[in-house]
Write a protein that holds these residues in place. Structure first.
Motif, PDB file in Angstrom:
ATOM      1  N   TYR A  92       0.827  -1.202   0.000  1.00  0.00           N
ATOM      2  CA  TYR A  92       0.000   0.000   0.000  1.00  0.00           C
ATOM      3  C   TYR A  92       0.864   1.256   0.000  1.00  0.00           C
ATOM      4  CZ  TYR A  92      -2.966   3.727   1.740  1.00  0.00           C
ATOM      5  OH  TYR A  92      -3.601   4.918   1.897  1.00  0.00           O
ATOM      6  N   GLU A  93       1.971   1.224   0.756  1.00  0.00           N
ATOM      7  CA  GLU A  93       2.836   2.398   0.884  1.00  0.00           C
ATOM      8  C   GLU A  93       3.522   2.772  -0.424  1.00  0.00           C
ATOM      9  OE1 GLU A  93       5.562   1.320   3.951  1.00  0.00           O
ATOM     10  OE2 GLU A  93       4.083   1.519   5.551  1.00  0.00           O
ATOM     11  N   LEU A  94       3.582   1.867  -1.385  1.00  0.00           N
ATOM     12  CA  LEU A  94       4.289   2.131  -2.640  1.00  0.00           C
ATOM     13  C   LEU A  94       3.500   3.026  -3.587  1.00  0.00           C
ATOM     14  CD1 LEU A  94       5.785  -1.424  -3.282  1.00  0.00           C
ATOM     15  CD2 LEU A  94       6.929   0.575  -2.310  1.00  0.00           C
ATOM     16  N   GLY A  95       2.211   3.207  -3.328  1.00  0.00           N
ATOM     17  CA  GLY A  95       1.403   4.099  -4.148  1.00  0.00           C
ATOM     18  C   GLY A  95       1.564   5.548  -3.712  1.00  0.00           C
ATOM     19  N   PHE A  96       0.915   6.447  -4.410  1.00  0.00           N
ATOM     20  CA  PHE A  96       0.941   7.859  -4.034  1.00  0.00           C
ATOM     21  C   PHE A  96      -0.403   8.486  -4.364  1.00  0.00           C
ATOM     22  CE2 PHE A  96       2.261   7.712  -8.418  1.00  0.00           C
ATOM     23  CZ  PHE A  96       1.640   8.798  -9.003  1.00  0.00           C
ATOM     24  N   THR A  97      -0.671   9.621  -3.747  1.00  0.00           N
ATOM     25  CA  THR A  97      -1.931  10.321  -3.953  1.00  0.00           C
ATOM     26  C   THR A  97      -1.819  11.242  -5.160  1.00  0.00           C
ATOM     27  OG1 THR A  97      -2.409  10.249  -1.597  1.00  0.00           O
ATOM     28  CG2 THR A  97      -3.586  11.906  -2.886  1.00  0.00           C
ATOM     29  N   ASP A  98      -2.740  11.113  -6.084  1.00  0.00           N
ATOM     30  CA  ASP A  98      -2.831  12.014  -7.232  1.00  0.00           C
ATOM     31  C   ASP A  98      -3.531  13.272  -6.723  1.00  0.00           C
ATOM     32  OD1 ASP A  98      -3.800  13.484  -9.462  1.00  0.00           O
ATOM     33  OD2 ASP A  98      -3.732  11.685 -10.704  1.00  0.00           O
ATOM     34  N   THR A  99      -2.768  14.306  -6.433  1.00  0.00           N
ATOM     35  CA  THR A  99      -3.331  15.498  -5.791  1.00  0.00           C
ATOM     36  C   THR A  99      -4.359  16.222  -6.659  1.00  0.00           C
ATOM     37  OG1 THR A  99      -1.417  16.794  -6.516  1.00  0.00           O
ATOM     38  CG2 THR A  99      -1.337  15.863  -4.296  1.00  0.00           C
ATOM     39  N   GLY A 100      -4.216  16.144  -7.969  1.00  0.00           N
ATOM     40  CA  GLY A 100      -5.206  16.772  -8.850  1.00  0.00           C
ATOM     41  C   GLY A 100      -6.566  16.121  -8.709  1.00  0.00           C
ATOM     42  N   ILE A 101      -6.590  14.794  -8.760  1.00  0.00           N
ATOM     43  CA  ILE A 101      -7.843  14.052  -8.589  1.00  0.00           C
ATOM     44  C   ILE A 101      -8.372  14.251  -7.178  1.00  0.00           C
ATOM     45  CG2 ILE A 101      -8.896  11.749  -8.594  1.00  0.00           C
ATOM     46  CD1 ILE A 101      -8.121  12.425 -11.364  1.00  0.00           C
ATOM     47  N   PHE A 102      -7.469  14.225  -6.191  1.00  0.00           N
ATOM     48  CA  PHE A 102      -7.860  14.432  -4.795  1.00  0.00           C
ATOM     49  C   PHE A 102      -8.594  15.763  -4.653  1.00  0.00           C
ATOM     50  CE2 PHE A 102      -6.958  16.141  -0.565  1.00  0.00           C
ATOM     51  CZ  PHE A 102      -7.373  15.094   0.248  1.00  0.00           C
ATOM     52  N   ASP A 103      -8.012  16.844  -5.201  1.00  0.00           N
ATOM     53  CA  ASP A 103      -8.645  18.166  -5.134  1.00  0.00           C
ATOM     54  C   ASP A 103     -10.023  18.167  -5.801  1.00  0.00           C
ATOM     55  OD1 ASP A 103      -6.414  19.084  -3.827  1.00  0.00           O
ATOM     56  OD2 ASP A 103      -5.582  20.161  -5.550  1.00  0.00           O
ATOM     57  N   GLU A 104     -10.136  17.481  -6.948  1.00  0.00           N
ATOM     58  CA  GLU A 104     -11.427  17.412  -7.643  1.00  0.00           C
ATOM     59  C   GLU A 104     -12.478  16.738  -6.768  1.00  0.00           C
ATOM     60  OE1 GLU A 104     -11.479  15.689 -11.593  1.00  0.00           O
ATOM     61  OE2 GLU A 104      -9.493  16.571 -12.004  1.00  0.00           O
ATOM     62  N   ILE A 105     -12.099  15.624  -6.154  1.00  0.00           N
ATOM     63  CA  ILE A 105     -13.050  14.889  -5.319  1.00  0.00           C
ATOM     64  C   ILE A 105     -13.476  15.725  -4.118  1.00  0.00           C
ATOM     65  CG2 ILE A 105     -13.293  12.879  -3.782  1.00  0.00           C
ATOM     66  CD1 ILE A 105     -11.600  11.328  -5.843  1.00  0.00           C
ATOM     67  N   ILE A 106     -12.529  16.447  -3.507  1.00  0.00           N
ATOM     68  CA  ILE A 106     -12.874  17.294  -2.360  1.00  0.00           C
ATOM     69  C   ILE A 106     -13.875  18.361  -2.785  1.00  0.00           C
ATOM     70  CG2 ILE A 106     -11.972  18.959  -0.677  1.00  0.00           C
ATOM     71  CD1 ILE A 106     -11.336  15.955  -0.128  1.00  0.00           C
ATOM     72  N   ARG A 107     -13.664  18.968  -3.950  1.00  0.00           N
ATOM     73  CA  ARG A 107     -14.612  19.965  -4.442  1.00  0.00           C
ATOM     74  C   ARG A 107     -15.982  19.334  -4.721  1.00  0.00           C
ATOM     75  NH1 ARG A 107      -9.993  21.825  -6.904  1.00  0.00           N
ATOM     76  NH2 ARG A 107     -10.444  20.806  -8.881  1.00  0.00           N
ATOM     77  N   GLU A 108     -15.978  18.111  -5.259  1.00  0.00           N
ATOM     78  CA  GLU A 108     -17.239  17.421  -5.565  1.00  0.00           C
ATOM     79  C   GLU A 108     -18.033  17.096  -4.297  1.00  0.00           C
ATOM     80  OE1 GLU A 108     -15.959  14.053  -7.846  1.00  0.00           O
ATOM     81  OE2 GLU A 108     -15.512  15.285  -9.617  1.00  0.00           O
ATOM     82  N   LEU A 109     -17.361  17.000  -3.157  1.00  0.00           N
ATOM     83  CA  LEU A 109     -18.062  16.733  -1.899  1.00  0.00           C
ATOM     84  C   LEU A 109     -18.874  17.935  -1.428  1.00  0.00           C
ATOM     85  CD1 LEU A 109     -15.351  14.715   0.074  1.00  0.00           C
ATOM     86  CD2 LEU A 109     -17.441  13.841  -0.967  1.00  0.00           C
ATOM     87  N   GLU A 110     -18.627  19.101  -2.008  1.00  0.00           N
ATOM     88  CA  GLU A 110     -19.391  20.326  -1.748  1.00  0.00           C
ATOM     89  C   GLU A 110     -19.559  20.619  -0.264  1.00  0.00           C
ATOM     90  OE1 GLU A 110     -23.002  19.643  -3.951  1.00  0.00           O
ATOM     91  OE2 GLU A 110     -22.078  20.296  -5.834  1.00  0.00           O
ATOM     92  N   GLY A 111     -18.443  20.561   0.459  1.00  0.00           N
ATOM     93  CA  GLY A 111     -18.467  20.935   1.870  1.00  0.00           C
ATOM     94  C   GLY A 111     -18.733  19.781   2.822  1.00  0.00           C
ATOM     95  N   ASP A 112     -19.142  18.624   2.330  1.00  0.00           N
ATOM     96  CA  ASP A 112     -19.379  17.455   3.188  1.00  0.00           C
ATOM     97  C   ASP A 112     -18.041  16.742   3.378  1.00  0.00           C
ATOM     98  OD1 ASP A 112     -20.353  15.328   4.608  1.00  0.00           O
ATOM     99  OD2 ASP A 112     -21.375  14.386   2.908  1.00  0.00           O
ATOM    100  N   ILE A 113     -17.205  17.295   4.269  1.00  0.00           N
ATOM    101  CA  ILE A 113     -15.812  16.845   4.375  1.00  0.00           C
ATOM    102  C   ILE A 113     -15.496  16.115   5.666  1.00  0.00           C
ATOM    103  CG2 ILE A 113     -14.859  18.515   2.750  1.00  0.00           C
ATOM    104  CD1 ILE A 113     -14.210  20.295   5.147  1.00  0.00           C
TER     105      ILE A 113
END
Length: 196
Positions: A92-113
């Motif tokens: 699991y540790e060998l992967g990394f977070t795609d920050t662009g996709i991460f930011d998109e998903i956070i915005r799609e949550l529309e404040g439900d964080i």
């Protein structure tokens, strides 16, 4: 893969496990279990020894759960169990977070964080406008004057005892403007003035 329900009382952790679980991690694991339920099984051998899922097991125990979903792997040698435990913790540790996709998903949550494992303030900042984010950053670490006064009064009391046994505090550097007293805390151990 066959998943079975087993009593937690029949499970036991391996004598040696490379993964250590912090109190904060277990607390977030519990939040995740409360929010979503158990979404993956604890991996055990035929005797109930946990090969993968010690954090999940600890979180379930702390919640007072009596059973959990398990995947029983039979016929593994001692070395295979150890290798599986090592692989499970490392792959699991060998992967990394795609920050662009991460930011998109956070915005799609529309404040439900409210997301277990993530700092709500960080997610709020990522979900905010640039002006809102700047305002949050500017106010970070600021103290009300009453808090500063309370800190100063406590440190002065503590400082007097420390000063009796330590060398005198260094004088503030010459040539600079004096620091206003309301923006300073005195270190109780060394007497150094710390600007707020």
């Amino acid at each position: 893969m066959t998943i079975v329900t087993k009593p937690l009382s029949e499970l036991r952790k391996m004598e040696k496990n490379i993964r250590r679980h912090t109190e904060k991690q277990l607390k977030e694991y519990v939040r995740s279990l409360q929010m979503f339920g158990q979404i993956k099984p604890v991996v055990v051998d035929e005797t109930g020894e946990i090969i993968a899922g010690n954090g999940l097991y600890e979180a379930l125990k702390s919640m007072g759960a009596e059973t959990c979903l398990c995947y029983v792997m039979e016929g593994l040698t001692t070395n295979q169990k150890k290798k599986l435990m090592l692989a499970d913790n490392r792959v699991y540790e060998l992967g990394f977070t795609d920050t662009g996709i991460f930011d998109e998903i956070i915005r799609e949550l529309e404040g439900d964080i409210d997301v277990p494992g993530w700092d709500a303030d960080l997610l709020e900042m990522l979900n905010s406008s640039i002006a809102d984010a700047n305002s949050m950053v500017e106010s970070y670490g600021t103290y009300e004057q009453s808090e500063v006064d309370a800190i100063n009064s406590r440190t002065r009391v503590d400082h007097s005892a420390a000063q009796a046994t330590s060398a005198p505090a260094a004088a503030p550097p010459s040539g600079g403007a004096p620091t206003p007293e309301e923006h300073v805390v005195i270190c109780p151990k060394c007497g150094e003035r710390i600007c707020l």
